[in-house]
Scaffold this motif. Structure first.
Motif, PDB file in Angstrom:
ATOM      1  N   VAL A 123       1.253  -0.589   0.076  1.00 27.26           N
ATOM      2  CA  VAL A 123       0.256  -0.228   0.287  1.00 27.26           C
ATOM      3  C   VAL A 123       0.693   1.604  -0.038  1.00 27.26           C
ATOM      4  N   CYS A 124       0.629   2.246  -0.868  1.00 26.66           N
ATOM      5  CA  CYS A 124       1.825   3.262  -0.880  1.00 26.66           C
ATOM      6  C   CYS A 124       0.355   4.982  -1.215  1.00 26.66           C
ATOM      7  N   SER A 125       0.937   5.752  -0.936  1.00 28.42           N
ATOM      8  CA  SER A 125       0.457   7.064  -1.218  1.00 28.42           C
ATOM      9  C   SER A 125       1.362   7.589  -2.405  1.00 28.42           C
ATOM     10  N   PHE A 126      -0.338   9.190  -2.477  1.00 26.73           N
ATOM     11  CA  PHE A 126       1.075   9.440  -4.123  1.00 26.73           C
ATOM     12  C   PHE A 126       0.068  10.653  -3.729  1.00 26.73           C
ATOM     13  N   LYS A 127       1.186  12.150  -3.812  1.00 27.46           N
ATOM     14  CA  LYS A 127       0.331  12.993  -4.069  1.00 27.46           C
ATOM     15  C   LYS A 127       0.771  13.329  -5.576  1.00 27.46           C
ATOM     16  N   VAL A 128      -0.057  13.480  -6.202  1.00 28.98           N
ATOM     17  CA  VAL A 128       0.515  13.355  -7.997  1.00 28.98           C
ATOM     18  C   VAL A 128       0.892  14.790  -8.375  1.00 28.98           C
ATOM     19  N   THR A 170       0.314  20.081  -4.757  1.00 27.07           N
ATOM     20  CA  THR A 170       0.428  19.064  -5.828  1.00 27.07           C
ATOM     21  C   THR A 170      -0.934  18.635  -6.002  1.00 27.07           C
ATOM     22  N   LEU A 171      -1.340  17.499  -6.497  1.00 29.63           N
ATOM     23  CA  LEU A 171      -2.585  17.111  -6.910  1.00 29.63           C
ATOM     24  C   LEU A 171      -3.282  16.604  -5.708  1.00 29.63           C
ATOM     25  N   ASP A 172      -4.568  16.096  -5.806  1.00 25.49           N
ATOM     26  CA  ASP A 172      -4.895  14.860  -5.214  1.00 25.49           C
ATOM     27  C   ASP A 172      -3.751  13.850  -4.049  1.00 25.49           C
ATOM     28  N   GLU A 173      -4.094  13.605  -3.215  1.00 27.20           N
ATOM     29  CA  GLU A 173      -3.370  12.342  -2.811  1.00 27.20           C
ATOM     30  C   GLU A 173      -4.283  11.198  -3.266  1.00 27.20           C
ATOM     31  N   LEU A 174      -3.329  10.460  -3.616  1.00 30.06           N
ATOM     32  CA  LEU A 174      -4.132   8.566  -4.197  1.00 30.06           C
ATOM     33  C   LEU A 174      -3.890   7.959  -2.833  1.00 30.06           C
TER      34      LEU A 174
END
Length: 178
Positions: free
Chosen positions: A54-59, A130-134
């Protein structure tokens, strides 16, 4: 035809900006390649369990399309890379993608609308936002011989809305013990 050609042709100013990019030679297994660094920079690993990552990514803006949405190619890349990472084993040969199927359900948005290559490059170099965090979840679905099936789900972390879901089939021939 000329109108279409004009929309994809880079202007002199855009060409000069691109020519100033500093791309160093890739040293396999020692450095990230330009491709890996450009597309995967910024991913945080939140949890690792057997058969689950499981990862987080601020696009970042560099991965958006002209409409300011997370580009479908960036989503496909995340499905490819994170689908493979769930079965990766240190010291074993690289996994090879066999098939990928992606359902694009929604979009991850940005407040900026990009209308030219120059605008995109300016955003990439001067981005303070940054964009939405995924949340990106990769799971092993199963294995049959040397073939593995994985699923990767990208969700908006704030809303829980699914952005995309991908299925990834990989071939991995592990080294012989002989």
């Amino acid at each position: 035809m000329e109108k279409a050609k004009g929309t994809i042709e880079a202007s002199k100013e855009e060409s000069e900006i691109v020519s100033k990019l500093d791309v160093h030679p890739h040293r396999p297994h020692l450095d990230f390649s330009f491709y890996e660094d450009f597309t995967l920079r910024g991913i945080s690993v939140d949890r690792v369990e057997p058969q689950l990552v499981v990862c987080s990514f601020k696009v970042p803006p560099r991965l958006t399309d002209r409409n300011g949405n997370l580009a479908s190619g960036a989503i496909a890349n995340l499905v490819d890379e994170l689908g493979a990472v769930v079965i990766y084993r240190e010291g074993l040969p690289m996994n090879v993608s066999v098939t990928m199927s992606i359902s694009y359900v929604s979009t991850a948005n940005v407040d900026v609308c990009v209308t030219s290559i120059l605008e995109l490059l300016v955003i990439v170099y001067h981005a303070d936002h940054t964009l939405d965090e995924l949340e990106v979840t990769s799971r092993l679905l199963g294995r049959k011989g040397f073939v593995f099936g994985t699923t990767v789900v990208l969700k908006n972390k704030a809303t829980g809305e699914t952005i995309a879901e991908g299925r990834h089939t990989l071939f991995s021939k592990h080294a012989s013990k002989i």
